[in-house]
Design an enzyme around this catalytic site. Structure first.
Site: not given
Length: 686
Positions: A109-110, A73, A132, A113, A76-77
């Site tokens: 969400h990302e 999906g 996670e 992170h 998260e770099n």
């Protein structure tokens, strides 16, 4: 690094400390007009994380790039998030209300992170749930605040029950912190993510939200810049709260879905209400014997006047009105409430306070009362689901015995009460009106043949629709919006309940309703209503369905994400022709087996089609094996997602289970399986 010819959307965000963050969103050429909502969602996420968790973004620039060929999906770099276009692109003509909600959730969400995953990361892959599970909880709380708390919780529970619970009952069952793995790719699972979030949510419930926030502040400040473990997280919660969580930590190491068996007793003379809770957990691979877990059990008691009773435990000095949190630690616990003036209906496991299977012998009368009155959205929905399942069971048993089935009027009356005086939260009302999934019913009615369950469910839905036709017509009419599409949670509710009413009206199988749905599917000014009408037509073998699907593709053939909706609709139909349609679509010019989104839309959706994937001749299983072998040669991460339904062969009847196992054995005989697929197949067959 990501290189390409992209369109760019730029914006800025001002932090709480008055710093300016430059925001960049890179989109594939031609989709610039579908990126504005993603940018808005990012800014909402940044503001929410500052307010709810005190987390401010630490760099001066935040970049996101969206691509259409991506297994996940999103990823998260640090400073440059990579997204699947599915969770970025949106405009009213191509995205549904659900798409907007999911875009907001995944972007959140990302972004979250940045702290729970990047600033503080995992010591090793065994700690994956640390970042996670925690971040999923954070995105769930974000969604609850942005939409409807009760509805968001119900949707999460549906995901748990239809995806994570079967995983816990299958050959790949594993704790949220796995003990070993061959390929870590195989453990980006509902267990690590969703169950991991439930475990941390239980900590929040046990400590209270305010103390949990103090624990999070301690965790973020104490471990900033470090690679940590789940033990470190629990230690932070203990340090902030003073509460001992040693027994609770077993959740990280024990697999399986715990079972709570609940019994109650009312003493009218003493005016006491006693609840007895026994916990157990079934064996899972490598774990035959389970230790008792520490968990929160939220309870309320509903009186005949439709109100929450005041609760006070024996030997306690204070009372609460509404919800009481009980702590379960032993194999068997007994709690007694005093000064209970009437025999109430118990509202159990409120807000789904623990990821467990709860068994309690409700009467249909109690369930009807809770469906009408419960102040807890989850328990109200749960009462409806249990009542519907009880009625389905009775009708299915009558069908199996060759008797004339009768639909209990208590269910029809309960639904009529809901729609005759619609509640303020129409999103919640729409959830209350929908029957349990066939997959969930099959799990809870294992002694009844799948086709009979489907027949019973169909008969009951049709009976409800015919009995309450005028009420559904009024519900539809009252919720038509005549202005241009606007995304907000209130208007989402109007569209959702209108399309729910349309779904029921089409159970009449009459031409005027077919035409009504066809007109909405082809003329509505937004994708939510078009897709809602197509969904209502999707299980009917009528010409309006075929025409609507054809026009839909013709109109949107140059919109890849909408074409995927077209694939998923056809793969999810309960019509007996669906497997032939899927086979044809595999050769459709718009389908590319190398594109993960195409595969998820067509093959993963078909694998979730409980009725038609599990056709007794096993044709669906063999089709899936053929495609898994083709996909695995190029993309093992995708092939392992496609094969998942076959791994649940022990949860099916003996005939279907044997055919599913044969399909897995055919895979096992291949000497060209990737390590990813080999791990899953070998564990499933063994």
């Amino acid at each position: 690094m990501v290189a390409g010819d992209f369109d760019l959307i730029q914006d800025t965000f001002i932090t709480l400390s008055n710093r300016t963050i430059d925001l960049y969103l890179y989109l594939e050429k031609g989709f610039r007009d579908q990126g504005d909502y993603a940018m808005l969602a990012l800014k909402k996420s940044m503001k929410w994380d500052e307010e709810k968790f005190g987390r401010e973004y630490d760099l001066n620039r935040y970049m996101t790039v969206a691509v259409s060929d991506f297994n996940m999906g999103a990823m998260e770099n640090k400073g440059l998030n990579i997204f699947n276009t599915k969770y970025i692109l949106a405009k009213p003509q191509t995205a549904t209300d659900t798409d907007y909600i999911n875009i907001e959730r995944v972007i959140g969400h990302e972004y979250f992170h940045n702290w729970s995953g990047n600033r503080i990361t995992c010591r090793d892959w065994f700690q994956l749930t640390l970042k996670e599970g925690l971040t999923v909880l954070r995105d769930q709380l974000f969604t609850e605040d942005m939409t409807s708390q009760g509805v968001a919780r119900i949707d999460v529970v549906n995901t748990m029950r239809n995806h994570q619970f079967p995983e816990d009952a299958g050959p790949m069952a594993h704790p949220i912190r796995p003990e070993s793995y061959l390929k870590i790719d195989n453990f980006y699972t509902a267990t690590v993510y969703e169950k991991g979030a439930e475990v941390i949510r239980m900590v929040r419930t046990l400590l209270t939200p305010d103390i949990f926030r103090k624990g999070m502040d301690y965790y973020f400040s104490h471990y900033d810049g470090q690679a940590v473990t789940t033990e470190d997280f629990i230690a932070a919660m203990e340090a902030a709260s003073g509460k001992e969580l040693t027994q609770f930590s077993r959740w990280y190491h024990q697999a399986g879905t715990p079972v709570l068996r609940v019994k109650t007793k009312y003493d009218a003379n003493k005016k006491t209400y006693t609840i007895i809770i026994k916990q157990s957990c079934p064996p899972t691979p490598g774990q035959e014997n389970k230790l008792p877990l520490h968990l929160p059990f939220a309870i309320g008691l509903i009186g005949k006047n439709c109100e929450d009773l005041t609760l006070q435990l024996q030997d306690e000095n204070k009372s609460v009105k509404g919800t009481k949190i009980l702590e379960i630690k032993k194999l068997e616990e007994t709690f007694t409430f005093v000064d209970i003036a009437e025999n109430p209906a118990p509202s159990l496991l409120r807000h789904f306070s623990a990821p467990v299977e709860m068994q309690y012998d409700y009467t249909n009368e109690e369930l009807a009362l809770l469906l009408r009155c419960d102040s807890d959205a989850f328990c109200r929905w749960e009462a409806g689901q249990r009542l519907m399942m009880n009625v389905i069971k009775a009708v299915a048993e009558a069908i199996a015995a060759g008797k004339n089935p009768v639909v209990d009027p208590i269910l029809i009356n309960g639904i009529h009460q809901l729609i005759s005086k619609p509640m303020r939260d129409l999103n919640l009302l729409s959830r209350l009106l929908m029957f349990p999934s066939l997959k969930y019913l099959l799990t809870h009615l294992p002694q009844i043949e799948l086709d009979v369950i489907f027949e019973a469910k169909t008969l009951i839905e049709k009976t409800v629709a015919e009995t309450l036709k005028e009420a559904f017509e009024k519900l539809l009419k009252d919720n038509i919006l005549f202005h241009d599409y606007v995304y907000n949670i209130i208007e989402c509710g109007h569209r959702r309940i209108k399309n729910c009413a349309l779904y029921y009206l089409l159970k009449h199988d009459k031409e005027k309703y077919h035409l009504l749905a066809f007109e909405q599917a082809t003329q509505a000014n937004n994708m939510t209503d078009q897709f809602g009408a197509l969904g209502a037509l999707n299980d009917l073998a009528v010409s309006h369905r075929e025409k609507a699907l054809a026009q839909f593709y013709e109109r949107y053939q140059h919109e890849p994400l909408v074409v995927n909706k077209w694939f998923s609709l056809q793969a999810s139909s309960t019509l007996p022709t669906v497997i032939n349609e899927v086979k044809k679509l595999l050769h459709h010019p718009a389908f590319d087996i190398n594109n993960p989104n195409n595969v998820y839309a067509l093959l993963v959706t078909f694998g979730q089609n409980t009725l038609r994937f599990h056709a007794k001749n096993g044709e669906g299983y063999q089709l899936m094996v053929d495609q898994v072998l083709l996909i695995d040669a190029k993309n093992p991460q995708v092939s392992t997602r496609v094969v998942q339904p076959l791994t649940q062969w022990k949860q099916m009847d003996s005939v279907r289970g044997a055919l599913m196992k044969q399909a897995l054995q055919r895979l096992a005989q291949s000497n060209k399986l990737s390590d990813n697929l080999f791990e899953i197949v070998s564990k499933s067959v063994g």
